[in-house]
Scaffold this motif. Structure first.
Motif, mmCIF file in Angstrom:
data_model
loop_
_atom_site.group_PDB
_atom_site.id
_atom_site.type_symbol
_atom_site.label_atom_id
_atom_site.label_comp_id
_atom_site.label_asym_id
_atom_site.label_seq_id
_atom_site.Cartn_x
_atom_site.Cartn_y
_atom_site.Cartn_z
ATOM 1 N N TYR A 104 0.814 5.823 -0.593
ATOM 2 C CA TYR A 104 -0.067 6.830 -0.549
ATOM 3 C C TYR A 104 0.178 8.039 -0.200
ATOM 4 O O TYR A 104 1.560 7.881 1.057
ATOM 5 C CB TYR A 104 -1.082 6.764 0.083
ATOM 6 C CG TYR A 104 -1.395 6.589 1.499
ATOM 7 C CD1 TYR A 104 -1.596 7.904 2.724
ATOM 8 C CD2 TYR A 104 -1.987 5.524 2.291
ATOM 9 C CE1 TYR A 104 -1.054 7.294 3.514
ATOM 10 C CE2 TYR A 104 -1.760 5.357 3.135
ATOM 11 C CZ TYR A 104 -1.900 6.699 4.301
ATOM 12 O OH TYR A 104 -1.808 6.202 5.703
ATOM 13 N N ARG B 210 -2.167 7.687 -4.769
ATOM 14 C CA ARG B 210 -2.535 6.133 -4.486
ATOM 15 C C ARG B 210 -1.445 5.074 -4.862
ATOM 16 O O ARG B 210 -1.736 4.524 -5.875
ATOM 17 C CB ARG B 210 -3.786 6.392 -4.198
ATOM 18 C CG ARG B 210 -4.629 7.734 -3.654
ATOM 19 C CD ARG B 210 -6.034 7.217 -3.391
ATOM 20 N NE ARG B 210 -6.891 8.618 -2.870
ATOM 21 C CZ ARG B 210 -7.701 8.887 -2.224
ATOM 22 N NH1 ARG B 210 -8.502 7.948 -1.695
ATOM 23 N NH2 ARG B 210 -8.075 9.631 -2.326
ATOM 24 N N GLN C 240 0.704 -1.576 0.157
ATOM 25 C CA GLN C 240 -0.341 -0.129 -0.030
ATOM 26 C C GLN C 240 0.928 1.092 -0.107
ATOM 27 O O GLN C 240 1.755 1.347 0.711
ATOM 28 C CB GLN C 240 -1.209 0.502 0.767
ATOM 29 C CG GLN C 240 -2.291 0.641 1.333
ATOM 30 C CD GLN C 240 -2.770 0.252 2.347
ATOM 31 O OE1 GLN C 240 -2.719 1.494 3.409
ATOM 32 N NE2 GLN C 240 -3.806 -0.333 2.968
ATOM 33 N N ASN D 171 -3.895 5.918 9.721
ATOM 34 C CA ASN D 171 -3.385 4.732 10.144
ATOM 35 C C ASN D 171 -3.538 4.991 11.856
ATOM 36 O O ASN D 171 -3.108 3.374 12.497
ATOM 37 C CB ASN D 171 -2.449 4.695 9.394
ATOM 38 C CG ASN D 171 -2.216 3.672 7.985
ATOM 39 O OD1 ASN D 171 -1.594 4.659 7.054
ATOM 40 N ND2 ASN D 171 -2.088 2.755 7.984
ATOM 41 N N TYR E 297 -4.506 2.068 -2.512
ATOM 42 C CA TYR E 297 -5.506 2.658 -1.131
ATOM 43 C C TYR E 297 -6.511 3.050 -1.388
ATOM 44 O O TYR E 297 -6.138 3.683 -2.555
ATOM 45 C CB TYR E 297 -4.294 2.935 -0.296
ATOM 46 C CG TYR E 297 -4.583 4.036 1.045
ATOM 47 C CD1 TYR E 297 -4.944 3.326 1.795
ATOM 48 C CD2 TYR E 297 -5.544 5.271 0.605
ATOM 49 C CE1 TYR E 297 -5.087 4.150 3.120
ATOM 50 C CE2 TYR E 297 -5.920 5.725 1.919
ATOM 51 C CZ TYR E 297 -5.793 5.453 3.100
ATOM 52 O OH TYR E 297 -6.217 5.568 4.040
#
Length: 818
Positions: free
Chosen positions: A365, A418, A363, A582, A421
């Motif tokens: 971003y 991204r 992932q 997060n 994501y």
């Protein structure tokens, strides 16, 4: 003496009037006059009944006059000649002024203020050296006299806190009392909304020169609310109010992290009315700062989250406080207070985030977060105090206090670049308000060496939080509310308490004992979730102390108290902060109060060497601790609070102040805590055994002609910021050069902090049962500060203040952590 001066003034006035009448019918109607006002050059005070005389050649005075009660004098019926004006006053240097009326184009010569200087008598054969004690110990508290410390002219209150016994300042700038963040801050013995909303910013902007002293109440008596595990910090403003006025104005600036600020205080009294006020404001800029975060997850499928970026913020803070006092007569007193504060912070965070597993990118971003925080607080109180004509040892007080505060937070998070994501852009906000009404009655009765105190109190609180989560809808290009993540939180909290306390003085021995009973009723309502949480708890809180004074001005004290830590709205509010995609943080509305039992032995001695040593032992249970858990499904770390902590602590506090010479002084202020604590997170037992310490060393030297040089060194060990989090150690230092002018009324100072280190890595490591996280902030460490401080006014008679009032110290000042 005053009667003779008034008689002399009357005689001179009558003589001058007769002189004018006798010359009224003369052929030359044009005459001249000279007038002025006699003023003390140092204090700017007008000087009544001062003898003035006028000569026109030769040695014999032509006319004489005495200044009136406003310091004014006047000579009339003069001819266009050259005169010499002489001003004579006891204790002042004689002053002569030449006045030429021969070339005057007007018939009235107004001199304005005529300044005269006090005489300076130098003792050549006798030298008297006196050391004013900076620290004073009492049975239940210890105080630090800022006015006796020259460094207060060039420091903020936050800077001076490092020198106060039992107090230390952490790496994040937050104040710790006995290495604990649970305490209350009072102003002039009373709670203040100024210190409830944003104390760190206010204390950083508040000049130490506007403060008289700082008291640390380590063993609060029963008449204080039981809240605050460590005790109370009481900030006393310049309260030596007398008939007249005095005040302080302070200008300061800090660079590159910080900004300009101003602070002022004024005290005045006229007749039975007295007023004391203080105000200030600051602009604080945090330049672009590097930040990074690494989280390693040890799950069935291990992963690593790496975040790197920058942040910056601007903060504006303003505050105002005043106390009014009106002495109706010798037994009736009215007192009132009003405080207001406002703060605003605007910040921006830019970060690159990457989640990897076995070096493979899962992932990725980029995100930006524009955030702002708006806060304000207003509180007002009125106190009526009644004495008794036939018994001066009796006192009855009725008090009422109103408080209202608001705190609004907003975030807008936008994503870019991204990879795997799919979170949409979002906004979130929290509108929080708190309202409080307090009524209280106190009664005190003295019977010889025994003081009996009793009282009752009711606190009625209403806390509200309106929080919303809005996601970006690409179909219409607007942000829309997500109902599942939004709610209204309403918290009613009522506290009813009664206390009874006894103080007995037997020669060098002092005894204090008391008990406080508190009943708390809580009603929590989530309006959109139809959820209700009700709590009710009852506490009996004892306190006791024994003190012994010795002939060498020393004192030994032993004390015991039980304290309560009630969770504040910041820990109860279930609003979820998602400013970092997060990480999430939220409160827990089901938190219950924590209790702690403290035993303390302290020794204090005043003199050329002032020493204060304290050792203590504490045991606590049900402590509300910050807990972090990692969810491997969502890859989000969630932080909240829970009543999972219990343990013991041994403390040692040492403060030494030594006047090496009458010019050179040095001090050491240290605090050590060894903590044993157990807590549970994710069903796993976590044990913490750690020594925490803070040492501050300061020295200063006063040179001739008002120059001052001081230096400080601060050593802080690794600290516990939560059950799972530890901050790194750091060392800071600073050098200050100051100059006093205008007979010590004007002070200039320049300070460089950490001249040998431009930046510092502030690191916090958090360890969970399935993750470890390291957060780094590469912040500015070297700063430059400039301060200008001016004192003015002259006072004569102290103003009367009420001795009892509302002390709402039942809610913890802690913003989080232990």
């Amino acid at each position: 003496m005053k009667a003779r001066s008034n008689l002399l003034y009357l005689i001179v006035l009558l003589t001058s009037q007769l002189s004018v009448l006798s010359s009224y019918g003369q052929s030359n109607p044009v005459t001249y006059s000279i007038s002025g006002t006699v003023v003390d050059s140092a204090t700017q005070a007008i000087l009544p009944f001062v003898t003035t005389s006028l000569k026109a050649g030769g040695n014999a005075p032509l006319k004489a006059a005495v200044s009136d009660t406003n310091g004014a004098f006047i000579f009339t019926g003069l001819q266009p000649l050259q005169y010499t004006l002489t001003v004579v006053a006891i204790g002042y240097t004689t002053k002569s002024i030449t006045i030429d009326l021969t070339s005057a184009t007007i018939d009235k010569m107004e001199l304005g203020a005529v300044y005269i200087n006090k005489k300076t008598n130098k003792l050549k054969e006798v030298t008297v050296s006196a050391f004013k004690p900076i620290i004073k110990q009492e049975a239940d508290r210890i105080s630090y006299d800022l006015q006796a410390d020259p460094d207060s002219k060039s420091s903020s209150v936050m800077d001076m806190m490092r020198k106060v016994p039992y107090v230390s300042v952490g790496a994040d700038g937050n104040i710790l009392l006995k290495n604990n963040s649970s305490y209350k801050i009072f102003i002039n013995g009373k709670p203040s909304g100024i210190m409830d909303t944003n104390p760190k910013e206010v204390l950083q902007s508040m000049p130490a020169s506007t403060i008289q002293r700082i008291e640390v109440i380590t063993n609060p008596p029963a008449r204080y609310d039981a809240e605050g595990l460590a005790g109370i910090i009481n900030i006393i403003t310049n309260k030596d109010v007398k008939n007249g006025y005095n005040g302080t104005v302070n200008l300061n600036a800090k660079y590159p992290q910080g900004g300009p600020g101003i602070g002022a205080s004024i005290n005045a009294r006229t007749g039975r009315f007295g007023v004391s006020a203080f105000a200030g404001g600051s602009l604080s800029f945090t330049p672009v700062t590097d930040i990074s975060n690494t989280r390693q997850a040890f799950t069935a499928f291990p992963s690593t989250l790496t975040q790197q970026g920058t942040k910056q913020s601007d903060t504006r803070t303003g505050y105002f406080g005043t106390e009014l006092s009106y002495e109706i007569d010798s037994i009736h007193l009215l007192a009132a207070q009003f405080n207001f504060s406002k703060n605003r912070t605007d910040g921006t965070i830019f970060q690159d985030a990457e989640l990897t597993r076995a070096k493979a990118n899962l992932q990725k971003y980029q995100f930006s977060n524009d955030n702002n925080n708006r806060g304000n607080s207003i509180d007002a109180a009125i106190n009526y105090q009644r004495g008794f004509k036939h018994d001066k040892n009796r006192l009855l007080t009725f008090s009422y206090r109103y408080v209202k505060s608001a705190n609004n937070m907003e975030d807008e998070v936008l994503f870019d670049n991204r990879v795997n994501y799919d979170y949409t852009n979002y906004q979130q906000y929290n509108r929080g308000t708190a309202t409080e009404h307090t009524v209280q009655v106190d009664y005190a009765q003295g019977i010889k060496a025994l003081l009996i105190e009793a009282g009752a109190k009711g606190i009625f609180r209403l806390n509200k939080s309106d929080y919303r989560y809005l996601f970006f809808n690409p179909n219409n290009g607007k942000f829309e509310v997500e109902p599942a993540l939004s709610n209204d939180f309403i918290n009613h909290q009522n506290v009813f308490s009664f206390y009874n306390a006894y103080t007995y003085q037997l020669r060098e021995w002092g005894f204090k004992a008391g008990v406080r009973v508190e009943e708390t009723v809580i009603d929590v309502d989530f309006s959109k979730a139809n959820t209700v949480v009700k709590q009710q708890y009852f506490n009996i809180v004892p306190t006791a102390s024994i003190s012994r004074k010795f002939k060498d001005k020393s004192m030994l004290t032993f004390g015991f108290n039980q304290r309560i830590k009630r969770p504040g709205i910041n820990k109860l509010n279930p609003y979820v902060d998602r400013s970092d995609p997060n990480y999430e943080s939220t409160g827990n509305p089901e938190l219950r109060p924590s209790t702690i039992n403290n035993f303390m032995l302290s020794y204090g001695r005043s003199g050329k060497l002032s020493a204060n040593v304290g050792v203590g032992f504490s045991f606590f249970r049900n402590l509300d601790l910050r807990i972090s858990s990692y969810n491997p499904v969502t890859n989000i770390t969630r932080t909240t609070f829970d009543n999972v902590g219990k343990g013991t602590a041994v403390t040692s506090d040492i403060n030494l102040t030594y006047a090496v010479t009458k010019r050179w002084n040095a001090s050491v202020n240290s605090s050590l805590v060894y903590l044993w604590m157990d807590g549970v997170s994710d069903s796993s037992l976590i044990q913490v055994n750690r020594l925490m310490y803070n040492v501050n060393i300061t020295t200063g030297y006063r040179f001739d002609k008002g120059w001052r040089l001081s230096a400080n060194l601060n050593i802080t060990g690794a600290g516990i910021v939560s059950l799972q989090g530890v901050s790194n150690a750091f060392v800071s230092n600073g050098i200050t050069l100051g100059k006093d002018l205008l007979q010590d009324r004007l002070s200039l100072a320049a300070t460089v902090n950490n001249p040998f280190q431009a930046h510092r890595d502030n690191r916090i490591v958090t360890t969970g049962h399935n993750f470890i996280e390291t957060n780094n902030t590469y912040e500015f460490f070297r700063t430059y500060q400039f301060i200008l401080n001016y004192r003015f006014g002259q006072l004569k008679e102290k103003v009367k203040k009420n001795k009892r009032g509302i002390n709402n110290d039942d809610l913890s000042n802690s913003k989080g952590g232990l």
